[in-house]
Design an enzyme around this catalytic site. Structure first.
Site, short mmCIF file in Angstrom:
data_model
loop_
_atom_site.label_atom_id
_atom_site.label_comp_id
_atom_site.label_asym_id
_atom_site.label_seq_id
_atom_site.Cartn_x
_atom_site.Cartn_y
_atom_site.Cartn_z
N LYS A 279 -10.04 1.60 3.84
CA LYS A 279 -9.95 0.02 4.47
C LYS A 279 -11.47 0.11 4.98
O LYS A 279 -11.55 1.48 4.87
CB LYS A 279 -9.63 0.63 5.83
CG LYS A 279 -7.73 -0.20 5.77
CD LYS A 279 -7.15 -0.61 7.15
CE LYS A 279 -5.68 -0.94 7.40
NZ LYS A 279 -5.50 -1.95 6.79
N ARG A 353 5.94 -1.59 4.49
CA ARG A 353 6.86 -1.67 3.51
C ARG A 353 7.57 -0.59 3.25
O ARG A 353 8.86 -0.51 2.76
CB ARG A 353 6.42 -2.96 3.20
CG ARG A 353 5.36 -2.75 2.13
CD ARG A 353 5.18 -4.11 1.72
NE ARG A 353 3.81 -4.54 2.16
CZ ARG A 353 2.85 -5.75 1.48
NH1 ARG A 353 3.56 -6.29 0.65
NH2 ARG A 353 1.77 -5.67 2.18
N1 BES Z 1 -1.76 -2.25 9.23
C1 BES Z 1 -1.53 -3.24 8.24
C2 BES Z 1 -1.56 -4.36 8.79
C3 BES Z 1 -2.77 -5.21 10.14
C4 BES Z 1 -3.85 -4.98 8.82
C5 BES Z 1 -2.50 -5.48 11.19
C6 BES Z 1 -5.31 -5.95 9.91
C7 BES Z 1 -3.21 -6.13 11.55
C8 BES Z 1 -4.40 -5.95 11.25
C9 BES Z 1 -0.75 -3.15 6.71
O1 BES Z 1 -0.78 -1.44 7.16
C10 BES Z 1 -2.16 -2.79 5.99
O2 BES Z 1 -2.21 -2.54 5.73
N2 BES Z 1 -1.67 -3.91 5.25
C11 BES Z 1 -2.38 -5.39 3.90
C12 BES Z 1 -1.39 -5.41 3.01
C13 BES Z 1 -2.09 -5.52 1.71
C14 BES Z 1 -3.44 -4.72 1.05
C15 BES Z 1 -1.66 -6.24 0.71
C16 BES Z 1 -3.65 -6.01 4.79
O3 BES Z 1 -3.15 -6.72 5.16
O4 BES Z 1 -4.61 -6.04 4.16
MN MN Z 2 -2.32 -0.11 5.60
#
Ligand code: BES
Ligand code: MN
Ligand code: ZN
Length: 501
Positions: A279, A353
């Site tokens: 990230k 997931r």
């Molecule tokens: N934990 C995150 C989701 C999240 C992001 C929650 C920002 C709250 C605020 C999750 O594991 C994630 O990183 N999801 C990705 C999925 C994507 C790679 C398809 C996302 O939401 O960017």
């Molecule tokens: Mn994630």
């Protein structure tokens, strides 16, 4: 916070730090305020006049040492249009009152709400809300502060009632109070930094809960056991981390032996860096909150254990870190889930997931009446719904309706999103049975679609709490949602169960 309900025949004689008294729009007095004003020789009416107090929701005036009244302070609390205080306004005025009294030196308060008619809700609902809101107001994070600022002196909240409260109203207050305590546990776990709140820490918290309640039983599966169960998806997420992953199983046995349980499954990523699909740095600290689904499961189990409804509940927490390293899972890797479905990990940041699918498959052994997972799953859900509603997805409309109702009743609300087959196509992979991401469109829906592949045989729902689980900005911190929704849902099942047998 000590929260209770009490029959008060003579409010003027009630000794307390602060008496909270509703006043309607235009500074109009209800029966109670009129009576106290008389006891105080017209002092309240003069105050309303001199302060031009409107009686609007979210406003109040404070009076010190009112004459003819035993209370040390009197808070005139705006409750808006008489008879038109809706759920949101009621919550707003109660929160305002709690905040206003917390800024005074009062150690206890008595709230007299008999004159507030909430048009859509009854007394029991008001009592539940008071339990919820006063309980929430009592929480403060201090765990890692060496010199925490002194908190408010307010330690006791009493709901005063001109009539003797019914057993149902007392029970409703108990329920609200227990929900708030459960939510506060979830908030604390969410707020703790990831170097303290590790998967092992969550496991020790679950064990501690089981130690406090004879009806709770805890088991923790380690990575070796997960490997035996062939949880290849879950293990692929923890592959880059030195912290040991834990699968926590907390059982509440309050129903008949052999009665099928309701099962909750929480996402417990104690820190989500994204893994190799790392990230961006800005705001990454917030990914310590990526275990708020797990925290809500533990908070709900503790609320349920305290309230002792007649049903069986199983709380499952899948806990690990998502970090990059030489041993981490790489984009393009194909892993095999416990269900036997192969998954192409196109993005290691879509890790929630991956741990949930194995935990959901594991949950099958309990033959759940309902299976609900709770997860801070997608940023896309925050885009869709913001922080006010949790995203709800379900393969069963009746279950969805029950969850929506529980959310509306507690004001811990969810909004149903589609789970149509049309979206499933986005998860096609050339190299595995399914891909772990579904492209740019409808990210929260395709995440739910992914989970649905593993819950086909179940009466299942998924709550995406990415937006609702924590606040940002000045009030940054975990919210404890959706503990109230889940607890209400489970209590309502026990009620229906009882009526049926
Ligand atoms: N934990 C995150 C989701 C999240 C992001 C929650 C920002 C709250 C605020 C999750 O594991 C994630 O990183 N999801 C990705 C999925 C994507 C790679 C398809 C996302 O939401 O960017
Ligand atoms: Mn994630
Ligand atoms: Zn995550």
């Amino acid at each position: 916070m000590d929260i209770s309900i009490k029959h008060i025949a003579d409010p003027a004689a009630e000794r307390c730090g602060c008496l909270v008294l509703p006043v309607a729009d235009g500074g109009k007095f209800g029966a109670l305020a009129a009576r106290l004003d008389q006891a105080a020789d017209g002092q309240l009416a003069r105050l309303v006049k001199s302060e031009h107090f409107s009686g609007a929701v979210g406003k109040s005036v404070l009076l010190h040492n009112p004459s003819g009244v035993a209370a040390q302070r009197l808070l005139l609390l705006g409750c808006g249009k008489p008879g038109a205080t809706d759920a949101a306004a009621f919550r707003k005025m109660v929160m305002h009152a709690l905040g206003a009294v917390q800024t005074t030196g009062a150690a206890d308060l008595v709230m007299l709400l008999d004159d507030v008619a909430t048009n859509e809700r009854d007394r029991d609902w008001q009592a539940q809300q008071l339990g919820l809101l006063a309980g929430a107001a009592g929480y403060r994070y201090t765990h890692t502060l060496s010199k925490p600022e002194p908190g408010s002196r307010l330690k006791k909240v009493v709901l005063g009632s001109a009539t003797r409260p019914s057993a149902a109203t007392v029970r409703a207050l108990d329920e609200g109070r227990a929900m708030a305590a459960g939510a506060n546990l979830a908030r604390e776990l969410g707020n703790l930094p990831a170097n303290i709140c590790t998967p092992s820490y969550l496991a020790s918290q679950a064990r501690a809960l089981a130690g406090q309640h004879p009806q709770l039983h805890c088991r923790v599966l380690d990575e070796k056991k997960m490997a035996e169960l062939k949880m290849g998806a879950l293990l692929s997420v923890t592959a880059g981390s030195k912290e040991a992953a834990k699968l926590i199983v907390l059982e509440y046995r309050g129903g008949a032996r052999g009665a099928r349980p309701h099962v909750l499954v929480g996402k417990g990523i104690t820190f989500d860096s994204g893994g190799i699909s790392i990230k961006p740095g800005a705001g990454m600290d917030e990914m310590k909150f990526d275990m708020c689904g797990a925290a809500s499961v533990l908070g709900t189990m503790s609320a349920i254990a305290g309230l002792k409804p007649r049903l069986n509940v199983v709380g499952i927490v899948a806990a690990c870190e998502n970090l990059p390293s030489g041993t981490a899972t790489k984009p393009g890797d194909v892993v095999k889930s416990m269900a036997g479905i192969t998954i192409e990990v196109l993005n290691t940041d879509a890790e929630g997931r991956l741990i949930l699918c194995d935990a959901l498959t594991y949950a099958e052994r309990f033959e759940p009446q309902s299976l609900i997972d709770i997860a801070t799953l997608t940023g896309a859900c925050v885009v869709a719904l913001g922080k006010h509603a949790s995203g709800l997805f379900s393969n069963n409309d009746e279950l969805a309706a029950e969850l929506l109702a529980a959310g509306n009743h507690t004001h811990d609300r969810a909004w149903q999103m589609p789970l149509w087959d049309d979206y499933q196509e986005q998860l096609k992979s050339n190299f595995a049975d399914v891909a772990n991401i579904g492209g740019p469109g409808a990210g929260s829906v395709t995440a739910a679609c992914f989970l649905s592949r593993f819950t086909k045989k179940q009466r299942w729902a998924h709550l995406d709490i990415a937006g609702s689980a924590w606040d940002q900005g000045a009030a940054k911190g975990a919210t404890g949602r959706p503990v109230a929704l889940l607890t209400r849902y489970l209590l309502d099942r026990a009620r229906h169960h009882k009526a049926a047998d």
